[in-house]
Design an enzyme around this catalytic site. Structure first.
Site, PDB file in Angstrom:
ATOM      1  N   LYS A  91     -70.957  75.644  45.619  1.00  0.00           N
ATOM      2  CA  LYS A  91     -71.849  76.418  46.490  1.00  0.00           C
ATOM      3  C   LYS A  91     -71.973  75.687  47.821  1.00  0.00           C
ATOM      4  CE  LYS A  91     -75.919  76.732  44.781  1.00  0.00           C
ATOM      5  NZ  LYS A  91     -77.222  77.015  44.206  1.00  0.00           N
ATOM      6  N   CYS A 142     -73.721  80.181  61.952  1.00  0.00           N
ATOM      7  CA  CYS A 142     -72.724  81.201  61.618  1.00  0.00           C
ATOM      8  C   CYS A 142     -73.140  81.970  60.371  1.00  0.00           C
ATOM      9  CB  CYS A 142     -71.366  80.530  61.387  1.00  0.00           C
ATOM     10  SG  CYS A 142     -70.079  81.659  60.831  1.00  0.00           S
ATOM     11  N   CYS A 157     -70.860  84.710  59.658  1.00  0.00           N
ATOM     12  CA  CYS A 157     -69.636  85.469  59.361  1.00  0.00           C
ATOM     13  C   CYS A 157     -68.647  84.664  58.522  1.00  0.00           C
ATOM     14  CB  CYS A 157     -68.947  85.914  60.645  1.00  0.00           C
ATOM     15  SG  CYS A 157     -68.089  84.604  61.543  1.00  0.00           S
ATOM     16  N   CYS A 159     -72.155  78.535  64.800  1.00  0.00           N
ATOM     17  CA  CYS A 159     -71.372  79.647  65.337  1.00  0.00           C
ATOM     18  C   CYS A 159     -70.480  79.141  66.467  1.00  0.00           C
ATOM     19  CB  CYS A 159     -72.320  80.720  65.870  1.00  0.00           C
ATOM     20  SG  CYS A 159     -71.489  82.059  66.749  1.00  0.00           S
ATOM     21  N   HIS A 199     -66.991  85.228  65.222  1.00  0.00           N
ATOM     22  CA  HIS A 199     -67.423  86.532  64.700  1.00  0.00           C
ATOM     23  C   HIS A 199     -66.920  87.675  65.590  1.00  0.00           C
ATOM     24  CE1 HIS A 199     -70.690  85.161  67.417  1.00  0.00           C
ATOM     25  NE2 HIS A 199     -70.650  86.433  67.819  1.00  0.00           N
TER      26      HIS A 199
HETATM   27  S1  FES Z   1     -71.437  84.146  63.326  1.00  0.00           S
HETATM   28 FE1  FES Z   1     -69.709  83.159  62.570  1.00  0.00          FE
HETATM   29  S2  FES Z   1     -68.759  82.386  64.314  1.00  0.00           S
HETATM   30 FE2  FES Z   1     -70.493  83.372  65.049  1.00  0.00          FE
END
Ligand code: FES
Length: 132
Positions: free
Chosen positions: A80, A97, A99, A108, A112
């Protein structure tokens, strides 16, 4: 081969031509019990073919297949992925982040944007800032 050919050329057309298919919507309400009973094999065959086609072509319907992973490649060697931060170390602003495509995860890095363009998704970071 002749039994199969006979079934396709003679038996199935005879069966279909003798089905009590009404010419109007109201005709369905006038069908008797025997009429409905004669439609059961056709309904079962159509339902069976539909079900098998769905099972064959719908990947999530296959029990041997896991659901698609959200995380494509970050820390795949751990059970995890958990990141802990001390609030004092974060500073005034930070973007985490969500994504799972960032090369600088858990932060991030803008990955994304191309991911959203390619996938049609709409994910973005969670941004934290300190009140002044
Ligand atoms: S939310 Fe994943 S790189 Fe921006």
């Amino acid at each position: 081969m002749e039994p199969l050919s006979n079934t396709i050329r003679v038996t199935v057309p005879n069966y279909l031509s003798n089905l009590p298919i009404p010419d109007s919507v109201g005709g369905w309400f006038r069908l008797g019990v025997r009429d409905w009973a004669s439609l059961i094999p056709l309904a079962a065959a159509v339902g069976g073919v539909t079900y098998l086609t769905y099972k064959a072509f719908c990947p999530r319907a296959r029990p041997d297949q896991k659901k698609a992973a959200v995380n494509p490649n970050i820390k795949k060697n751990v059970e995890k992925v958990v990141d802990m931060f001390d609030l004092e170390d974060i500073g005034d602003k930070v973007a985490f982040c969500r994504c799972w495509r960032s090369k600088n995860f858990p932060y991030c890095d803008g990955s994304h944007t191309p991911y959203n363009r390619e996938s049609g998704d709409n994910v973005g970071p969670v941004c934290l800032s300190r009140k002044k």
